[in-house]
Design a protein around this motif. Sequence first.
Motif, PDB file in Angstrom:
ATOM      1  N   PRO A 324     -17.071 141.037 -27.678  1.00  0.00           N
ATOM      2  CA  PRO A 324     -16.689 141.948 -26.589  1.00  0.00           C
ATOM      3  C   PRO A 324     -15.618 141.389 -25.674  1.00  0.00           C
ATOM      4  N   TRP A 325     -15.686 140.088 -25.375  1.00  0.00           N
ATOM      5  CA  TRP A 325     -14.684 139.505 -24.478  1.00  0.00           C
ATOM      6  C   TRP A 325     -13.286 139.540 -25.114  1.00  0.00           C
ATOM      7  N   THR A 326     -13.234 139.435 -26.433  1.00  0.00           N
ATOM      8  CA  THR A 326     -11.947 139.553 -27.117  1.00  0.00           C
ATOM      9  C   THR A 326     -11.408 140.967 -26.997  1.00  0.00           C
ATOM     10  N   VAL A 327     -12.293 141.946 -27.165  1.00  0.00           N
ATOM     11  CA  VAL A 327     -11.879 143.344 -27.048  1.00  0.00           C
ATOM     12  C   VAL A 327     -11.391 143.641 -25.632  1.00  0.00           C
ATOM     13  N   ILE A 328     -12.121 143.156 -24.624  1.00  0.00           N
ATOM     14  CA  ILE A 328     -11.707 143.375 -23.239  1.00  0.00           C
ATOM     15  C   ILE A 328     -10.332 142.760 -22.991  1.00  0.00           C
ATOM     16  N   GLY A 329     -10.124 141.548 -23.496  1.00  0.00           N
ATOM     17  CA  GLY A 329      -8.818 140.899 -23.344  1.00  0.00           C
ATOM     18  C   GLY A 329      -7.713 141.677 -24.025  1.00  0.00           C
ATOM     19  N   ASP A 330      -7.993 142.198 -25.221  1.00  0.00           N
ATOM     20  CA  ASP A 330      -6.984 142.991 -25.938  1.00  0.00           C
ATOM     21  C   ASP A 330      -6.619 144.258 -25.171  1.00  0.00           C
ATOM     22  N   VAL A 331      -7.638 144.919 -24.589  1.00  0.00           N
ATOM     23  CA  VAL A 331      -7.370 146.152 -23.844  1.00  0.00           C
ATOM     24  C   VAL A 331      -6.545 145.850 -22.597  1.00  0.00           C
ATOM     25  N   VAL A 332      -6.890 144.780 -21.888  1.00  0.00           N
ATOM     26  CA  VAL A 332      -6.123 144.392 -20.702  1.00  0.00           C
ATOM     27  C   VAL A 332      -4.674 144.094 -21.084  1.00  0.00           C
ATOM     28  N   GLU A 333      -4.499 143.418 -22.207  1.00  0.00           N
ATOM     29  CA  GLU A 333      -3.139 143.107 -22.673  1.00  0.00           C
ATOM     30  C   GLU A 333      -2.363 144.369 -23.016  1.00  0.00           C
ATOM     31  N   LEU A 334      -3.018 145.332 -23.653  1.00  0.00           N
ATOM     32  CA  LEU A 334      -2.360 146.595 -23.981  1.00  0.00           C
ATOM     33  C   LEU A 334      -1.956 147.351 -22.716  1.00  0.00           C
ATOM     34  N   ILE A 335      -2.819 147.324 -21.705  1.00  0.00           N
ATOM     35  CA  ILE A 335      -2.487 147.994 -20.444  1.00  0.00           C
ATOM     36  C   ILE A 335      -1.288 147.319 -19.795  1.00  0.00           C
ATOM     37  N   GLY A 336      -1.303 145.980 -19.791  1.00  0.00           N
ATOM     38  CA  GLY A 336      -0.210 145.234 -19.168  1.00  0.00           C
ATOM     39  C   GLY A 336       1.116 145.385 -19.880  1.00  0.00           C
ATOM     40  N   SER A 337       1.076 145.592 -21.193  1.00  0.00           N
ATOM     41  CA  SER A 337       2.316 145.689 -21.968  1.00  0.00           C
ATOM     42  C   SER A 337       2.850 147.119 -22.051  1.00  0.00           C
ATOM     43  N   SER A 338       2.127 148.086 -21.480  1.00  0.00           N
ATOM     44  CA  SER A 338       2.573 149.480 -21.527  1.00  0.00           C
ATOM     45  C   SER A 338       3.802 149.683 -20.651  1.00  0.00           C
ATOM     46  N   ASP A 339       4.675 150.582 -21.065  1.00  0.00           N
ATOM     47  CA  ASP A 339       5.869 150.885 -20.273  1.00  0.00           C
ATOM     48  C   ASP A 339       5.498 151.433 -18.903  1.00  0.00           C
ATOM     49  N   SER A 340       4.360 152.127 -18.831  1.00  0.00           N
ATOM     50  CA  SER A 340       3.900 152.700 -17.575  1.00  0.00           C
ATOM     51  C   SER A 340       2.382 152.835 -17.625  1.00  0.00           C
ATOM     52  N   ILE A 341       1.725 152.556 -16.505  1.00  0.00           N
ATOM     53  CA  ILE A 341       0.269 152.726 -16.479  1.00  0.00           C
ATOM     54  C   ILE A 341      -0.103 154.201 -16.519  1.00  0.00           C
ATOM     55  N   TYR A 342       0.882 155.090 -16.365  1.00  0.00           N
ATOM     56  CA  TYR A 342       0.614 156.526 -16.430  1.00  0.00           C
ATOM     57  C   TYR A 342       0.853 157.091 -17.827  1.00  0.00           C
ATOM     58  N   MET A 390     -21.935 148.489 -28.215  1.00  0.00           N
ATOM     59  CA  MET A 390     -21.521 148.808 -29.586  1.00  0.00           C
ATOM     60  C   MET A 390     -20.018 149.060 -29.697  1.00  0.00           C
ATOM     61  N   PRO A 391     -19.406 149.952 -28.894  1.00  0.00           N
ATOM     62  CA  PRO A 391     -17.951 150.109 -28.992  1.00  0.00           C
ATOM     63  C   PRO A 391     -17.188 148.882 -28.493  1.00  0.00           C
ATOM     64  N   LEU A 392     -17.803 148.115 -27.572  1.00  0.00           N
ATOM     65  CA  LEU A 392     -17.148 146.902 -27.091  1.00  0.00           C
ATOM     66  C   LEU A 392     -17.093 145.814 -28.158  1.00  0.00           C
ATOM     67  N   SER A 393     -17.945 145.905 -29.166  1.00  0.00           N
ATOM     68  CA  SER A 393     -17.967 144.895 -30.223  1.00  0.00           C
ATOM     69  C   SER A 393     -17.519 145.442 -31.578  1.00  0.00           C
ATOM     70  N   ASN A 394     -17.222 146.733 -31.631  1.00  0.00           N
ATOM     71  CA  ASN A 394     -16.714 147.343 -32.866  1.00  0.00           C
ATOM     72  C   ASN A 394     -15.583 148.303 -32.498  1.00  0.00           C
ATOM     73  N   PRO A 395     -14.452 147.736 -32.056  1.00  0.00           N
ATOM     74  CA  PRO A 395     -13.382 148.573 -31.510  1.00  0.00           C
ATOM     75  C   PRO A 395     -12.566 149.252 -32.595  1.00  0.00           C
ATOM     76  N   ILE A 396     -11.741 150.192 -32.162  1.00  0.00           N
ATOM     77  CA  ILE A 396     -10.736 150.792 -33.033  1.00  0.00           C
ATOM     78  C   ILE A 396      -9.486 149.920 -32.965  1.00  0.00           C
ATOM     79  N   HIS A 397      -9.008 149.479 -34.093  1.00  0.00           N
ATOM     80  CA  HIS A 397      -7.866 148.571 -34.126  1.00  0.00           C
ATOM     81  C   HIS A 397      -6.565 149.363 -34.078  1.00  0.00           C
ATOM     82  N   MET A 398      -6.288 149.892 -32.889  1.00  0.00           N
ATOM     83  CA  MET A 398      -5.058 150.644 -32.669  1.00  0.00           C
ATOM     84  C   MET A 398      -4.741 150.604 -31.178  1.00  0.00           C
ATOM     85  N   HIS A 399      -3.947 151.561 -30.688  1.00  0.00           N
ATOM     86  CA  HIS A 399      -3.419 151.456 -29.336  1.00  0.00           C
ATOM     87  C   HIS A 399      -4.414 151.805 -28.240  1.00  0.00           C
TER      88      HIS A 399
END
Length: 454
Positions: A324-342, A390-399
């Motif tokens: 789960p901590w890996t998934v949380i880190g990945d989501v935070v990274e995706l948010i940070g790398s987005s062109d806009s938070i909107y 369950m979703p925190l430990s079995n994520p969808i590997h996409m955006h």
Amino acid sequence: MSDSPGPGLVPVRRRPADALGDTAPPADDLTVSPASSSDDGADAAEQPGRQAVWLRWRPSVVTGFVAWAAGLLAYFLVTAVAWLPTEGLESKAGPVPSTFGQLLQSWNHWDTVWYVIIADSGYEADSRSTAFFPLFPMAMRAANPLLPGGAFEAGLIVSALACLVALILVHRLATEMIGAEDARRTTVYLLAFPTAFYLVAAYNESLFVALALASLYNMRRGRWWWAAMFAGYASATRMAGVMLGAAFVYEYLRQRGFSFRMRQRLGLVLPWPTGFRLDRDALAVVLIPAGLGAYMLYCHQTFGNALQFLDAQKAWFRSGFTPPWTVIGDVVELIGSSDSIYHPDAVRNIVNLTTALAVLVLLVLALVGPWKLGADHAYLVIFAAIIILMPLSNPIHMHYPLSSTWRYALECTVAFMVLARMGRNVHFDRVYTTVMLALQGAMVIVFVQNNFVA
């Protein structure tokens, strides 16, 4: 009586013999044990009992029905104005509906399409459809000949009725555990949540929530065979239904006075189980995975692979466990790398991650802190924690890895009970209901316009 844990594994509340958690069959319970006598000669004596049942359940039926009817009216009105934002533009949902039937079809998106395929043609039409468990499409198929329209319309009606049952059950369970006023807020807060419209969409969400609540309620009442039966149906609706087994085992042992005490064993001082006894009701636990087991048997016979439904998840980019901590880190990274938070994908990541973390915090607050609910709510916390992890430990590997997490939050009843406790503060109550209802209205329009919500 204090809610503080004693020296054992779980805290045990001692109740009078006629209290709600007692294992003796209460006279005013909703259900009748399958093993109960059916003496037709006692009709006169049964009348007061039936009246007591109705008096006990009447507030829940009324509250659930009013909330349900208000929700259906709101969903109709929001759907009716959903083409205003696209005026003069090409809409993904197609042209403005000209009939009520066409308006209903604007809810025929995403998972609904798969359920309609399964209800009409079975799983063999597309093996990817095995990712969707069978009980809901079976209910659609059974209801279809009895109702106007096709499988889609049958799915809407099945979901709407299951939603009504779920609202009645959540009010009843909350009433027994936290009181009538908090129960009313629990029901309203659940239906106000931004993804609650899925409870009336042709998804399996409301059926799963209703079955899970029926199981959890019967655990509370000490009706172990009924609890296991409803859990078995839940496991045929979604794989997460099997996780009701963890709540079942914990609550069964808690009501039996299970604890660990330090004992001398094998020359060492070890914690040792003591102070409880098992009876034949413990055997009911074998019914909980029955729905999943039946589906696995079907998959083996039809596709030669009992775990076909897991392989089918790969079509939605799910594949195996991730910490789960890996998934949380990945989501935070995706948010940070987005062109806009909107950006829509950034918004999806933000709301799903926020929901997951907020629910986990609420589950902790259910056990400790100013809004704690008491030790006898722990079995609800266990089930809700598994649902969110369950979703925190079995994520969808996409955006947007957490995808539908804020829809799964609807299944975490105890989190809404904690919110209801917080809602004793009038300012919190007004802020929650205003913000959540506004967000839900927006999400209904997003969904109707054929964009992904959860």
